[in-house]
Structures are given as structure tokens and as C-alpha cells.
Motif scaffolding. Sequence first.
Motif, PDB file in Angstrom:
ATOM      1  N   PRO A  88     -62.205  15.338   3.560  1.00 17.22           N
ATOM      2  CA  PRO A  88     -63.523  15.917   3.869  1.00 17.22           C
ATOM      3  C   PRO A  88     -64.646  15.468   2.940  1.00 17.22           C
ATOM      4  O   PRO A  88     -65.770  15.236   3.397  1.00 17.22           O
ATOM      5  N   THR A  89     -64.370  15.338   1.647  1.00 14.71           N
ATOM      6  CA  THR A  89     -65.446  14.922   0.738  1.00 14.71           C
ATOM      7  C   THR A  89     -65.909  13.498   1.031  1.00 14.71           C
ATOM      8  O   THR A  89     -67.105  13.201   0.972  1.00 14.71           O
ATOM      9  N   LYS A  90     -64.970  12.607   1.371  1.00 18.01           N
ATOM     10  CA  LYS A  90     -65.349  11.244   1.728  1.00 18.01           C
ATOM     11  C   LYS A  90     -66.178  11.222   3.010  1.00 18.01           C
ATOM     12  O   LYS A  90     -67.103  10.403   3.149  1.00 18.01           O
ATOM     13  N   GLN A  91     -65.857  12.101   3.947  1.00 23.15           N
ATOM     14  CA  GLN A  91     -66.634  12.178   5.175  1.00 23.15           C
ATOM     15  C   GLN A  91     -68.079  12.566   4.868  1.00 23.15           C
ATOM     16  O   GLN A  91     -69.022  12.005   5.434  1.00 23.15           O
ATOM     17  N   SER A  92     -68.272  13.536   3.964  1.00 27.12           N
ATOM     18  CA  SER A  92     -69.628  13.953   3.593  1.00 27.12           C
ATOM     19  C   SER A  92     -70.391  12.824   2.931  1.00 27.12           C
ATOM     20  O   SER A  92     -71.597  12.658   3.150  1.00 27.12           O
ATOM     21  N   TYR A  93     -69.698  12.022   2.115  1.00 22.61           N
ATOM     22  CA  TYR A  93     -70.361  10.906   1.434  1.00 22.61           C
ATOM     23  C   TYR A  93     -70.919   9.887   2.436  1.00 22.61           C
ATOM     24  O   TYR A  93     -71.939   9.242   2.181  1.00 22.61           O
ATOM     25  N   LEU A  94     -70.262   9.735   3.576  1.00 22.68           N
ATOM     26  CA  LEU A  94     -70.735   8.784   4.583  1.00 22.68           C
ATOM     27  C   LEU A  94     -72.115   9.166   5.111  1.00 22.68           C
ATOM     28  O   LEU A  94     -72.945   8.302   5.401  1.00 22.68           O
TER      29      LEU A  94
END
Length: 496
Positions: A88-94
Motif C-alpha cells: 500500500p505505501t508504494k501504491q501511494s508513492y505512485l
Amino acid sequence: MASAHPHLFSFRSHRLRVALTLMFAMFLYISNSSSLGMAIICMVNSTSHATKTDISFNGTSLSSRGCAFPVEDKANRPEYQSTIEWEPTKQSYLFSASYYGSIITVFGSGVLADRFGPKKLLLVIYSISTIVTFAAPYLAEFNYWAYYAGRFIIGMGDGFIYPCVNSLGGWWFPVTEKSTMASIYSSGIQLAAASSALIGSRLCGVEFLGGWPLIFYMYGTLGILFLICFYFVITDHPADNRWMSTEELIFLESSHEEMTRKKKVSAIPWKSIFTSPAVWACVVCSFTFSLTLSINLNFLPTYFKEEFSLPLSSNGLYTMVPFITQLICKNIIAPLADYLKRSGKLTPTQTAKIFQAISSFGSALTYVALGFLPSCDRMWVAVVCGVIFGITFSFSVCGFFTCMLTVAHAYAGTITSLSMVFGQIGYALAPNTVSFVTLMEWSYKWQIILLFGAAFQFISGIVFSLAGSGDTAPWAQSKLSMQKNMELQALKKEQR
């Protein structure tokens, strides 16, 4: 007796064709960002990173509000079976990647647009964006950071779009039509947001090519069509356009006393811009507008999924409600705002302040309602909140958005760039806030996020009510305009 120049909505009106082409530009600009909001639900395997809010009980998955969704149904749906596994955190970074790219280029882009013309800049930017959009599915499958880099590159191009579009609008649209024209071309934002949610949710379930890659191929194809249309319809200045009538050209030139064949602004009054309260009022509203738009574009689908366990087909419908409402409402109220100014019932400043107050305070209250009033068995409340939000939020087009074009139309690109620097910070702040609240595992996650957005809307409403202006700033007026204003003031005093 027929008017000397074609009416705005007549078939002969080339400025209307310009506005529609710019609407196409805004549509693609937002689509390249908002498409990820729905596509990421399909791109990422939803069962690979379960959250603590997903509680399984008797074969069902319960959201934080206790809305049941069958686990078997969720697992067997083709849109949830992607092989991509991003936490989830990587998704937000996108979502932040494109906004970080914009921050780098957005300020200098307005200066370049005002000095050298925006057409060539936009042709280059959309060409790069189209290529990267076509490549997006391959980048995502290949490597997370490759896809992140693609989003960052698109963001660098996005930093040019608003300033270049407003630079064109400053020359192409007369003062008495600016709210209407801004409403038309900014409608591309709502068209993109609404269609990306609905079309994206449908394409995700298609088996051909895996479903979700079709979203990016579709927008890449539209990018090619736009480039062809933009090349033939748009010129930097009306005087250079071969498609418009002489009558319309005379009308546009007479509406801007400063307009000449000269294409470069000789000197940008930096001190006046940076010390203008009206400009900074636009900056604050641009920041809040972008923050709110980022929440709506990128996280409404996730909000409805996590809080109410809505299936993807229903999610797209609920997400598009505020954007469709904005699209309809803004094109009704913008002509009303221009009428109030033309008729003398309200001054441009009064019009801007009233409309922006409705936008800021109305959308703030609606965000609070959206966070606390809907429930699993009262989803109709979310629809009502979406409609009211769309109505109130749309008033900003006649508030700060029009003011960016009227405060100093010869420097509209530069002022827009300054506003968009803070706007891009607002865009980036939303996903970072969602990521932070998610990481902290606070209760009432989405209520906190919506209250955060509401607070900034309320603050921007106060700031614009105090410092906003719809009139041309004295430092931006030509000597002829200043002389006319002085004569008008003197005449008013004599009449008293």
C-alpha cells in the motif's frame, strides 16, 4: 441587426473551437493522473497485502464500517487477479510521483509560455506524455521503479499544461467571456475524472490484454488525436490564426488594449506579482483546490472500497457523481457570473468573492458530511453528498480560477505557474497524507483525511474573501487603461 462579430456559441466562433480544444487538453492532462486511481485497484493483486481492516468472518470480508463483501466473490473476480504485488505505501508513492515532477517544471513553464508562446511547448509535452502512456503497462509489469519514473516524467510535462493553457486563455478570451470560457475548457477536468472512474471500472473486467492495460492504450490513442487537433486549431495569438474571421479578430483585439502583434512580454513585474494580495489569494485557493481534487481523483474509489466494500462496477458510479455534477453546474453558473458582471449588478471582485465563498465553505461542509453520514445501508447519502459537493465545488471556476486570468492577463501564464507551484504541493500532499495516516494505523482513517481537506477549504475561503479580486491590478494595466479609469472615476465624482 446581426452583431459585427460571431457570438461565442455560434458556428463561426473560432474562440469556441479554441476553448473546446483546450478542454481536450485538460481532459488528457487529468486522465493521465486519474486513470491510475481506478486502474491500480485492478493492477495490484488485492489479496497479496491484506490490511488490518479486512476482517474475515463466516466467509465474508468486513470493512471498517462492517459492510460485508463475500471473500469468494472478491477472490474470483478477474479484476482482482493481477500478478503485480505492490504494498500500500508504494501504491501511494505512485500518486505522488507525477506531482513531484510537476513541482520541478511548473514555475518556469509559465515564464516560458508568456515569453515564447505556449503552442510549441504543449505539442512537445503531449507527445512525450502519449508515448509514456502507451508504455505504462510494460513499465508496470517490468519494474515498480520503471513505472514510477514514467509517472515522474509525465508529471514534469504536466507542470507546463495549466500555465500554457491559461496563457492562451489570457489572449483568446475577452474579459466579459472569461468565466464562461474558463468553465468550458476546465470542464475537461470533470469529464476526465468521471469517465476514468466509469470506463476504468468496465475495462478492468475485460479479459482482452488483461483488462487494465486497455485503460492506458485508450488514453494513448486519444493523445494522438489531440495532437492532430491541437496543431491545426490553436495559435499563440488570435492575429496569427488563419481560421478566424476578421470581425472576430477585431473584437478580440479591442477587448485587450495591450494586445499587439508583439508575441513576447518585454518585462515581467516580479515585485508587483509577489507583493499582490490578490495573486496570493489565488495561490492559496489553488493549493486547496488541488489538494481536494487529488483526494477525489485518487482516493474516492479506495474510500468507497475500504469503507463500504463496494464492488468495482458500483464504485465507478459513486466516484463519478461529484464530477458529473460539477460538469453540469459549472457551465450553468459561469454564464450567470458573466451576466452579473456585464449588467453591472455585481462588480468583478464581488462576483469572484461570492462564488469562491460558496465553493470553499460549501465543499468543506460537504466533506465533513461525506465522512460521517453515509453508512452501509444508507449509501444514498453518499450520492447526495457527492451531488452537493459537485455543485459547490464548481463555483470556484468563477472565483479564483477566473481571477488568475483577470488579475493580469498579459502575465496569466506566470501567475498560473506561481499558483500551480503550490497547487502541485497540494496534489502531492494528499497521497502523502493518506500514506501517513495509513502507516499510523489510526482509527477513523478516512474521516481524518476528509476533515483535513475540509479544514484547508475553510481557510482558503476566508483568505479569498479578504484578499481576492476580480479586477485587473493597477500594476498590470496599460497607460491607456489607467487613463481611461482615471477619467471614469472623475466622471463619477462629477455626477455625485
